[in-house]
Design a protein around this motif. Sequence first.
Motif, PDB file in Angstrom:
ATOM      1  N   ILE A  46     -12.497 -11.264  19.444  1.00 54.65           N
ATOM      2  CA  ILE A  46     -11.620 -10.082  19.412  1.00 54.65           C
ATOM      3  C   ILE A  46     -12.299  -8.929  18.666  1.00 54.65           C
ATOM      4  O   ILE A  46     -13.140  -9.159  17.795  1.00 54.65           O
ATOM      5  N   VAL A  47     -11.935  -7.702  19.037  1.00 52.68           N
ATOM      6  CA  VAL A  47     -12.292  -6.529  18.232  1.00 52.68           C
ATOM      7  C   VAL A  47     -10.988  -6.105  17.553  1.00 52.68           C
ATOM      8  O   VAL A  47      -9.958  -5.941  18.212  1.00 52.68           O
ATOM      9  N   THR A  48     -11.004  -5.985  16.230  1.00 52.73           N
ATOM     10  CA  THR A  48      -9.786  -5.636  15.499  1.00 52.73           C
ATOM     11  C   THR A  48      -9.790  -4.167  15.093  1.00 52.73           C
ATOM     12  O   THR A  48     -10.849  -3.526  15.009  1.00 52.73           O
ATOM     13  N   ARG A  49      -8.606  -3.652  14.823  1.00 56.12           N
ATOM     14  CA  ARG A  49      -8.495  -2.291  14.296  1.00 56.12           C
ATOM     15  C   ARG A  49      -9.267  -2.173  12.976  1.00 56.12           C
ATOM     16  O   ARG A  49      -9.847  -1.138  12.687  1.00 56.12           O
ATOM     17  N   LYS A  50      -9.278  -3.249  12.205  1.00 57.08           N
ATOM     18  CA  LYS A  50      -9.993  -3.222  10.924  1.00 57.08           C
ATOM     19  C   LYS A  50     -11.476  -2.924  11.153  1.00 57.08           C
ATOM     20  O   LYS A  50     -12.080  -2.141  10.411  1.00 57.08           O
ATOM     21  N   GLY A  51     -12.048  -3.521  12.178  1.00 62.74           N
ATOM     22  CA  GLY A  51     -13.465  -3.298  12.456  1.00 62.74           C
ATOM     23  C   GLY A  51     -13.766  -1.823  12.680  1.00 62.74           C
ATOM     24  O   GLY A  51     -14.752  -1.279  12.157  1.00 62.74           O
ATOM     25  N   ASP A  62      -8.170   8.321   0.606  1.00 63.31           N
ATOM     26  CA  ASP A  62      -7.366   7.229   0.034  1.00 63.31           C
ATOM     27  C   ASP A  62      -6.537   6.552   1.121  1.00 63.31           C
ATOM     28  O   ASP A  62      -6.378   5.332   1.138  1.00 63.31           O
ATOM     29  N   VAL A  63      -5.988   7.377   2.035  1.00 57.77           N
ATOM     30  CA  VAL A  63      -5.190   6.826   3.140  1.00 57.77           C
ATOM     31  C   VAL A  63      -6.074   5.966   4.036  1.00 57.77           C
ATOM     32  O   VAL A  63      -5.731   4.822   4.362  1.00 57.77           O
ATOM     33  N   LEU A  64      -7.249   6.492   4.410  1.00 54.54           N
ATOM     34  CA  LEU A  64      -8.168   5.742   5.280  1.00 54.54           C
ATOM     35  C   LEU A  64      -8.557   4.422   4.639  1.00 54.54           C
ATOM     36  O   LEU A  64      -8.608   3.374   5.290  1.00 54.54           O
ATOM     37  N   HIS A  65      -8.814   4.476   3.334  1.00 57.94           N
ATOM     38  CA  HIS A  65      -9.239   3.277   2.619  1.00 57.94           C
ATOM     39  C   HIS A  65      -8.165   2.187   2.692  1.00 57.94           C
ATOM     40  O   HIS A  65      -8.452   1.013   2.965  1.00 57.94           O
ATOM     41  N   LEU A  66      -6.897   2.581   2.495  1.00 55.82           N
ATOM     42  CA  LEU A  66      -5.795   1.592   2.527  1.00 55.82           C
ATOM     43  C   LEU A  66      -5.550   1.062   3.933  1.00 55.82           C
ATOM     44  O   LEU A  66      -5.126  -0.075   4.122  1.00 55.82           O
ATOM     45  N   LEU A  67      -5.809   1.897   4.963  1.00 59.42           N
ATOM     46  CA  LEU A  67      -5.549   1.463   6.341  1.00 59.42           C
ATOM     47  C   LEU A  67      -6.592   0.493   6.873  1.00 59.42           C
ATOM     48  O   LEU A  67      -6.407  -0.108   7.926  1.00 59.42           O
ATOM     49  N   VAL A  68      -7.666   0.312   6.129  1.00 61.23           N
ATOM     50  CA  VAL A  68      -8.667  -0.692   6.563  1.00 61.23           C
ATOM     51  C   VAL A  68      -8.021  -2.076   6.521  1.00 61.23           C
ATOM     52  O   VAL A  68      -8.209  -2.900   7.410  1.00 61.23           O
ATOM     53  N   ASN A  69      -7.213  -2.328   5.495  1.00 61.00           N
ATOM     54  CA  ASN A  69      -6.619  -3.662   5.349  1.00 61.00           C
ATOM     55  C   ASN A  69      -5.122  -3.726   5.545  1.00 61.00           C
ATOM     56  O   ASN A  69      -4.514  -4.768   5.295  1.00 61.00           O
ATOM     57  N   ASN A  70      -4.493  -2.629   5.975  1.00 58.39           N
ATOM     58  CA  ASN A  70      -3.052  -2.618   6.208  1.00 58.39           C
ATOM     59  C   ASN A  70      -2.721  -1.897   7.505  1.00 58.39           C
ATOM     60  O   ASN A  70      -3.350  -0.890   7.826  1.00 58.39           O
ATOM     61  N   GLY A  80       0.844  -1.188   0.000  1.00 56.86           N
ATOM     62  CA  GLY A  80       0.000   0.000   0.000  1.00 56.86           C
ATOM     63  C   GLY A  80       0.886   1.248   0.000  1.00 56.86           C
ATOM     64  O   GLY A  80       1.765   1.364   0.831  1.00 56.86           O
ATOM     65  N   ARG A  81       0.649   2.159  -0.964  1.00 58.86           N
ATOM     66  CA  ARG A  81       1.437   3.396  -0.995  1.00 58.86           C
ATOM     67  C   ARG A  81       0.568   4.554  -1.430  1.00 58.86           C
ATOM     68  O   ARG A  81      -0.429   4.362  -2.126  1.00 58.86           O
ATOM     69  N   VAL A  82       0.928   5.758  -0.977  1.00 58.51           N
ATOM     70  CA  VAL A  82       0.238   6.976  -1.430  1.00 58.51           C
ATOM     71  C   VAL A  82       1.284   8.041  -1.730  1.00 58.51           C
ATOM     72  O   VAL A  82       2.414   7.968  -1.256  1.00 58.51           O
ATOM     73  N   HIS A  83       0.876   9.041  -2.526  1.00 68.19           N
ATOM     74  CA  HIS A  83       1.769  10.177  -2.770  1.00 68.19           C
ATOM     75  C   HIS A  83       1.593  11.198  -1.661  1.00 68.19           C
ATOM     76  O   HIS A  83       0.583  11.186  -0.963  1.00 68.19           O
TER      77      HIS A  83
END
Lengths: 144, 144
Positions: free
Chosen positions: B128-133, A105-113, A95-98
């Motif tokens: 568990i509650v995850t950060r993803k949640g 966009d950052v929030l979206h990538l941090l859901v899964n990373n 996951g990378r951003v400019h």
Amino acid sequence: MIGKHIGKFLLDSGDPLVVAADRVATVRTENNLLHALTLLSSLGYSSVPVLDVEGRLKGQITLAGIISGIKAIPTYDWDSLQTKTVSEVMDSNPGRVHENAELEDVLHLLVNNNYVSVVDKKGIFLGIVTRKGILRRVNRLAHE
Amino acid sequence: MIGKHIGKFLLDSGDPLVVAADRVATVRTENNLLHALTLLSSLGYSSVPVLDVEGRLKGQITLAGIISGIKAIPTYDWDSLQTKTVSEVMDSNPGRVHENAELEDVLHLLVNNNYVSVVDKKGIFLGIVTRKGILRRVNRLAHE
Ligand SMILES: Nc1ncnc2c1ncn2[C@@H]1O[C@@H]2COP(=O)(O)O[C@H]3[C@@H](O)[C@H](n4cnc5c(N)ncnc54)O[C@@H]3COP(=O)(O)O[C@H]2[C@H]1O
Ligand SMILES: Nc1ncnc2c1ncn2[C@@H]1O[C@@H]2COP(=O)(O)O[C@H]3[C@@H](O)[C@H](n4cnc5c(N)ncnc54)O[C@@H]3COP(=O)(O)O[C@H]2[C@H]1O
């Protein structure tokens, strides 16, 4: 309206959202796996960015990826930690951003990373935005 | 006022905030480290909860903790992966909340942890509650 409010709130806080490159532990593509394993386990990080000799982001490596990368029959081939390199087991599409990316966009990538890397136009690594940075702000928002 | 709004928003969404125990990978206190290492690296999780034979939460184990736990001079003592147990290297005081915890307590713990364990009054592990949640909900909030 809350969409704009939360955006402004997440960006406006005192401490910077980006952890600058000089405070981020990284490894190089040509390092051997033993070097990466020792760095990750001693610092307690599950993953760090991988850079090339010019400081460009090339990938991201995880402890799980290192261990799976030396899996053999009947058990792990521990000697190959010294012969295999980071570039052989890293995820080469992290996951990378400019630097001028939208917060969404950052929030979206941090859901899964757990973190996202920030790069400039030439791909030079500038730092990371961590889930902690966002959650610290959400925590403050919830206490308002 | 936003404090109450965000609380209601984070709790009201369709998908449950808690990942139930039967969908969480866990290890037991008496398992050897090789079992834990293989489970964590094959699933790609950096840490999982540790339970006792009655299903009570006893700790949390990380890949970094397993690797540091077999560190020896001049290199790692890979054979001890089969002789050392999870209880010898786990963190025996992991972030935990009760099933009726306040959202603010959960948010507070997730600032510094990738997940928090949920237990009942007797200490039985419930999930568990995850950060993803939380981040999935924040992502939705930002797009409102
Ligand atoms: N040595 C340490 N000191 C203090 N706290 C620690 C720590 N190791 C882990 N933590 C805590 O545990 C969280 C998860 O760490 P993890 O290593 O899985 O995941 C980390 C790690 O992969 C990476 N990371 C964070 N800071 C880093 C740094 N300075 N250099 C390289 N990678 C970093 O970003 C991910 C998310 O970081 P985040 O801060 O959101 O969340 C971190 C932080 O809250
Ligand atoms: N096998 C996999 N499948 C899908 N996505 C994966 C994955 N492994 C990692 N991820 C993604 O990477 C994030 C960080 O994983 P990590 O293993 O460091 O940290 C994880 C892991 O230590 C633990 N965890 C999550 N789900 C679990 C489960 N079903 N069983 C056991 N532990 C779990 O909770 C932490 C936070 O999880 P969260 O979902 O917020 O965030 C996860 C998820 O977004």
